[in-house]
Structures are given as C-alpha cells and as structure tokens.
Design a protein around this motif. Structure first.
Motif, PDB file in Angstrom:
ATOM      1  N   THR A 104      43.008  12.009  54.311  1.00  0.00           N
ATOM      2  CA  THR A 104      43.113  13.346  53.717  1.00  0.00           C
ATOM      3  C   THR A 104      42.992  13.253  52.199  1.00  0.00           C
ATOM      4  O   THR A 104      42.213  13.978  51.578  1.00  0.00           O
ATOM      5  CB  THR A 104      44.470  13.981  54.101  1.00  0.00           C
ATOM      6  OG1 THR A 104      44.611  13.918  55.512  1.00  0.00           O
ATOM      7  CG2 THR A 104      44.567  15.409  53.642  1.00  0.00           C
ATOM      8  N   LEU A 105      43.740  12.333  51.606  1.00  0.00           N
ATOM      9  CA  LEU A 105      43.713  12.164  50.150  1.00  0.00           C
ATOM     10  C   LEU A 105      42.300  11.838  49.674  1.00  0.00           C
ATOM     11  O   LEU A 105      41.801  12.432  48.710  1.00  0.00           O
ATOM     12  CB  LEU A 105      44.666  11.027  49.748  1.00  0.00           C
ATOM     13  CG  LEU A 105      44.649  10.653  48.275  1.00  0.00           C
ATOM     14  CD1 LEU A 105      45.335  11.728  47.451  1.00  0.00           C
ATOM     15  CD2 LEU A 105      45.326   9.311  48.030  1.00  0.00           C
ATOM     16  N   LEU A 106      41.643  10.904  50.381  1.00  0.00           N
ATOM     17  CA  LEU A 106      40.345  10.452  49.896  1.00  0.00           C
ATOM     18  C   LEU A 106      39.251  11.480  50.139  1.00  0.00           C
ATOM     19  O   LEU A 106      38.326  11.587  49.340  1.00  0.00           O
ATOM     20  CB  LEU A 106      40.003   9.096  50.506  1.00  0.00           C
ATOM     21  CG  LEU A 106      40.926   8.015  49.931  1.00  0.00           C
ATOM     22  CD1 LEU A 106      40.777   6.710  50.646  1.00  0.00           C
ATOM     23  CD2 LEU A 106      40.681   7.828  48.437  1.00  0.00           C
ATOM     24  N   LEU A 107      39.388  12.270  51.202  1.00  0.00           N
ATOM     25  CA  LEU A 107      38.402  13.323  51.409  1.00  0.00           C
ATOM     26  C   LEU A 107      38.557  14.382  50.309  1.00  0.00           C
ATOM     27  O   LEU A 107      37.568  14.863  49.756  1.00  0.00           O
ATOM     28  CB  LEU A 107      38.568  13.948  52.805  1.00  0.00           C
ATOM     29  CG  LEU A 107      37.455  14.900  53.213  1.00  0.00           C
ATOM     30  CD1 LEU A 107      36.116  14.185  53.240  1.00  0.00           C
ATOM     31  CD2 LEU A 107      37.727  15.526  54.573  1.00  0.00           C
ATOM     32  N   GLN A 108      39.808  14.701  49.973  1.00  0.00           N
ATOM     33  CA  GLN A 108      40.033  15.676  48.884  1.00  0.00           C
ATOM     34  C   GLN A 108      39.503  15.112  47.562  1.00  0.00           C
ATOM     35  O   GLN A 108      38.869  15.824  46.783  1.00  0.00           O
ATOM     36  CB  GLN A 108      41.523  15.993  48.764  1.00  0.00           C
ATOM     37  CG  GLN A 108      42.005  16.910  49.867  1.00  0.00           C
ATOM     38  CD  GLN A 108      43.483  17.283  49.705  1.00  0.00           C
ATOM     39  OE1 GLN A 108      44.289  16.891  50.528  1.00  0.00           O
ATOM     40  NE2 GLN A 108      43.814  18.025  48.673  1.00  0.00           N
ATOM     41  N   ALA A 109      39.767  13.821  47.312  1.00  0.00           N
ATOM     42  CA  ALA A 109      39.289  13.208  46.072  1.00  0.00           C
ATOM     43  C   ALA A 109      37.766  13.186  46.043  1.00  0.00           C
ATOM     44  O   ALA A 109      37.147  13.511  45.030  1.00  0.00           O
ATOM     45  CB  ALA A 109      39.849  11.791  45.945  1.00  0.00           C
ATOM     46  N   ALA A 110      37.158  12.830  47.185  1.00  0.00           N
ATOM     47  CA  ALA A 110      35.692  12.784  47.265  1.00  0.00           C
ATOM     48  C   ALA A 110      35.114  14.149  46.923  1.00  0.00           C
ATOM     49  O   ALA A 110      34.157  14.256  46.147  1.00  0.00           O
ATOM     50  CB  ALA A 110      35.272  12.350  48.664  1.00  0.00           C
ATOM     51  N   ALA A 111      35.727  15.203  47.490  1.00  0.00           N
ATOM     52  CA  ALA A 111      35.228  16.556  47.250  1.00  0.00           C
ATOM     53  C   ALA A 111      35.360  16.919  45.770  1.00  0.00           C
ATOM     54  O   ALA A 111      34.448  17.497  45.169  1.00  0.00           O
ATOM     55  CB  ALA A 111      36.002  17.543  48.110  1.00  0.00           C
ATOM     56  N   GLN A 112      36.492  16.548  45.178  1.00  0.00           N
ATOM     57  CA  GLN A 112      36.712  16.861  43.765  1.00  0.00           C
ATOM     58  C   GLN A 112      35.683  16.162  42.882  1.00  0.00           C
ATOM     59  O   GLN A 112      35.095  16.767  41.990  1.00  0.00           O
ATOM     60  CB  GLN A 112      38.120  16.420  43.343  1.00  0.00           C
ATOM     61  CG  GLN A 112      39.224  17.273  43.913  1.00  0.00           C
ATOM     62  CD  GLN A 112      39.275  18.636  43.237  1.00  0.00           C
ATOM     63  OE1 GLN A 112      38.662  18.851  42.192  1.00  0.00           O
ATOM     64  NE2 GLN A 112      39.973  19.565  43.836  1.00  0.00           N
ATOM     65  N   PHE A 113      35.473  14.869  43.145  1.00  0.00           N
ATOM     66  CA  PHE A 113      34.498  14.125  42.342  1.00  0.00           C
ATOM     67  C   PHE A 113      33.100  14.698  42.533  1.00  0.00           C
ATOM     68  O   PHE A 113      32.347  14.868  41.582  1.00  0.00           O
ATOM     69  CB  PHE A 113      34.519  12.637  42.705  1.00  0.00           C
ATOM     70  CG  PHE A 113      35.633  11.879  42.045  1.00  0.00           C
ATOM     71  CD1 PHE A 113      35.673  11.745  40.654  1.00  0.00           C
ATOM     72  CD2 PHE A 113      36.637  11.293  42.781  1.00  0.00           C
ATOM     73  CE1 PHE A 113      36.699  11.057  40.039  1.00  0.00           C
ATOM     74  CE2 PHE A 113      37.673  10.592  42.175  1.00  0.00           C
ATOM     75  CZ  PHE A 113      37.702  10.473  40.796  1.00  0.00           C
ATOM     76  N   ALA A 114      32.764  15.013  43.791  1.00  0.00           N
ATOM     77  CA  ALA A 114      31.427  15.530  44.073  1.00  0.00           C
ATOM     78  C   ALA A 114      31.200  16.851  43.346  1.00  0.00           C
ATOM     79  O   ALA A 114      30.121  17.107  42.819  1.00  0.00           O
ATOM     80  CB  ALA A 114      31.245  15.702  45.578  1.00  0.00           C
TER      81      ALA A 114
END
Ligand code: TYD
Ligand code: MG
Length: 455
Positions: A104-114
C-alpha cells in the motif's frame, strides 16, 4: 574456465561454509544450511596472478561535488525518512511483516512520484495486475501514470527496465524474484542475493532508483541473507502493531541521510495517511491522570515525540512472577527493576509487571529509563503522576541519573502540547526554554522521594 564449487550457506544469517551441517556454526540456527551457488562469475583468485589489472585513479578527499539531487514524493513523512527525498541511482530496501502495508505504501509512493513526472514502474511478483489495480482503485490512484507489471523473471524484468528506462522501479517483493542464472528455488538465499545484486547494480549503472520490498521473518529479520542490507544504500522498516492503525516507517540505515529517522502514518480505509503531529496522536486517548501512566518526552531520529508509557503491577499468583513488555526492551526492564530494588529498596518480588508503550510505538532510547521507572513506581504505589508532567532521563546501574541529549527539543515539544512540568536528570546543558518548569533530580532515590514522597 574455473570450476564452480558447491558451497553452503545459512538462510538465517548468510554464513558460508564448505560442508553441510544440521546447525549453523555462526548463528546456532537449526536446519538453516542450504546448498548455494557462488555468485561471482568474474575472475577467481587463481586467475588474478596471470592477468594484469589497470591502474585505478586515486583522488583526495576534497570534493566539489554537489549534494545528490533529490526528488520529493509529496509525502512529507516518506521524504523525511529518505533523508529529504529520493536520490537517483540509489537502492532502498523496505522490510516489514506481511500485511503491515508495504505494498500500500509503495503503490501510494509510486503514484505520487509518477504524478511529479518521475517515470515509475511497479513490478509485483506477489499479486496479479488485477489485484494491484483493485488496490489502486481503493486508494483512488487509478489516474496516476504508474506503469504496472506482474512478473517474477528477473531477466525479463531487467530487459524491460533497460528498454523503458524508468527513473524509479519498485520490486514487490525481492523474495519472489528468480534469476535463471541461479539453480535454486525462488526465495532461497542465493536467489534473493543474486536478484538483489543484479537489481542494485543495474540501478547504479543506469542512474535509476530501485525499491526492493523484503519480507521479515518471525524474529524480525529480513528473510534471506543480511547481505541484501549491505548491498543497498537505505534500509527502511515498516512497523506497527496489527490491532493499531499507526504505522511507523523507520530508517535503520541510510547512506544519504540520518538513520533512526521515523515517518508516522495511519492506516485508513483509503490507504495510508500521513500523521503530521505524532505526539498528539500517541497521547490522544489520555483522560484523567491514571496510576501507571507516564508521558515520556522522546526523540525519534531528528524530531521529538511524546509517548505514553503504561505500567501495571499486581500481586502474582505464580511462583515466577510475569514480566511482560510491549514496545520496549525486556532486558532493560529487568535492569530497572533490579536498580529500584538494590538502590532504592523497592522490591517487585511476588508482583507481576506489565509494561506497554501506547499506540504500538517501539522505543529504543535509554532516555526512557526514568519514565519507565516512574510508570512502575506509580503503578506499584497506586499514585498517579500529574497529567501535565513529562519525564525523561537515563538510569545507570548505580542508581544515578544521566543527562540525555536534546533536552531543549524535548521541552519545546512538551510545551507545544500543553505540558507544564518536566522531570529530568541534573547535569548537561541548561536549556533556554522558558515556560516549562524543569524539575531536575540527581539520582533515583531522590526522584522517588520527590515524586512519591517517600524512599
Ligand atoms: P498490504 O499493503 O497488502 O501489506 P503488505 O504488502 O505489507 O503485505 O496491506 C494489507 C493490509 O492493509 C490489509 O490487511 C488491508 C489493509 N488496508 C487498509 O486497511 N486500507 C487500505 O486502503 C488498503 C489498501 C489496505
Ligand atoms: Mg505486499
């Protein structure tokens, strides 16, 4: 070509031996030795003598290099733990118990970076793409331009990364990746090591940041060899208690920032939310002053955090009284009980002792000693510590109190949250903060006298 020699390694500690045995000589674990293929395909020691290497350029220590450029995720808590943002060409390992919220954390982070324009690829080896998309939907992130793949074959992943050239790749998890160069099964020591090595060296070569997700075994180690921790630049642990909604992202190693920094999140129905004022959160349930409850003014990484400690002391029906600790070190509790008995004449024999750090937080700071002692005494004497008081300080075996660092920061945080009094050791620098009443004590006996009226 050099003959490949069979070797064995321990799946618990990574120790390498020439022969198999039932028990690892290095860490003492049973049934953990597995056959292993050596990683190196480069020149072996035997061939070094015959070929000549090139001269390496030596430099001095002066540097004109700018600090590494960083990309901010927009999640302040994550950026802080990374040391101020994501560094290009770096490798990060994120470890944590299953189900704690790593994906969950990394998907949210991935979305933010993207969304910031960082080209991001998320490779899931554990879940099908449809499952990840469902999570993205729940998190309302379906619009983020993250590229997604469900794959475990390392060769295919590296070829794709080579062609796509992302700036950030997330590999969830390293234990599911397998390399066809290595004979053993996915998740084995040599597979994890080979996959981590290939991915980190690829990241360094191509200037890409790579995040590896690692599972944690029941005793809190990242499964597979410790060498993965040595290969990466940053090791983060995502921790928390299952029944609690708080999650703490803790840097245990960081080549690009301070270690021991924490980020605090709350798991909600729609993903992880940042907690900007952790002290308020860890104290939120406090009502009337209760015996056994003490507020500790702690420091986590670079920031002060107020945390409630709770102790319960009750007559024990057992011949061996219980000592139960959640969120703190059991050995340290035994030490404080021994000091209270030997130096202050306050025995806990025949009493069960329970100590709990509220909110699922884990404390490592010795500065919590005095707060723990206060909680134990308050529970034993059934006398509440005033609700406007915070406590901190280290206890030595002699019963003396030792000053701890960052007194001023601790006091400021306490004042900000409405506390008016602090109990702290003598010595150390005098803080400039006004407004807080500072009650300085020299040793545990005078602390007992001051706070509980009697020795
Ligand atoms: P997950 O990220 O799959 O954990 P990990 O990758 O560390 O194994 O998180 C799983 C848990 O988080 C699961 O029990 C459900 C919970 N969760 C929420 O409470 N809210 C959410 O928005 C999401 C996506 C998960
Ligand atoms: Mg997961």
């Amino acid at each position: 070509m050099a003959k490949t020699k069979t070797q064995f390694s321990c799946s618990a500690c990574g120790n390498v031996t020439n022969k198999w045995s039932g028990r690892c000589d290095a860490c003492g674990e049973w049934n953990s030795i597995v056959e292993d293929t050596p990683l190196s395909t480069g020149p072996s020691a035997a061939t070094l003598g015959s070929s000549k290497g090139r001269n390496i350029v030596l430099t001095d220590l002066r540097t004109e290099e700018a600090p590494p450029p960083r990309t901010h995720s927009g999640m302040g808590e994550l950026d802080r733990v990374l040391g101020g943002g994501l560094v290009q060409a770096s490798a990060i390992l994120v470890g944590g118990d299953p189900g704690i919220g790593k994906s969950t954390l990394l998907l949210q982070a991935a979305a933010q970076f993207a969304k910031q324009g960082v080209k991001t690829i998320y490779v899931s080896g554990e879940e099908a793409s449809a499952q990840v998309r469902m999570r993205a939907q729940r998190l309302k992130l379906t619009d983020a331009p993250v590229q997604l793949a469900a794959e475990t074959n390392l060769r295919d992943i590296l070829t794709t990364l080579e062609a796509e050239r992302p700036q950030l790749a997330i590999i969830d998890s390293i234990q599911t990746m397998w390399s066809d160069n290595v004979g053993s099964a996915p998740g084995s020591v040599s597979q994890v090591r080979a996959a981590a090595h290939e991915l980190t060296s690829f990241a360094k070569r191509k200037g890409m940041a790579v995040v590896l997700v690692g599972h944690v075994t029941k005793d809190g180690q990242i499964a597979g060899p410790r060498v993965v921790e040595h290969m990466v630049d940053t090791v983060l642990y995502f921790e928390g208690e299952r029944g609690h909604q708080f999650r703490i992202l803790r840097a245990v190693k960081n080549r690009f920032g301070p270690a021991d920094e924490i980020g605090v999140f709350e798991m909600t129905g729609a993903g992880l939310a940042e907690v900007l004022n952790p002290s308020a959160l860890f104290l939120s349930d406090r009502g009337e002053p209760t015996p056994g409850s003490v507020v500790f003014a702690g420091i986590e990484g670079t920031r002060p955090v107020l945390i409630e400690l709770q102790a319960l002391v009750a007559p024990s029906p057992h011949s061996q009284p219980r000592r139960t600790v959640v969120g703190w070190d059991g050995g340290r509790l035994a030490m404080i009980l021994a000091v209270l008995e030997a130096r202050c004449g306050i025995p806990f024999t025949g009493l069960d002792v329970y100590l709990n750090v509220a909110g699922g937080m884990k404390i490592n700071e010795p500065a919590a000693d005095l707060a723990v002692a206060a909680a134990l005494l308050s529970a034993r004497e059934d006398a509440a510590i005033p609700a406007d008081t915070v406590v901190f300080g280290e206890i030595s075996l002699s019963g003396a109190l030792r000053a701890v660092g960052q007194t001023e920061n601790r006091l400021k945080e306490a004042q900000k949250l409405g506390f008016t009094t602090a109990i702290a050791p003598k010595g150390g620098k005098s803080p400039a903060t006004s407004g807080m009443k500072l009650n300085r004590v020299g040793d545990l006996t005078s602390f007992v006298g001051d706070v509980f009226g009697a020795g």
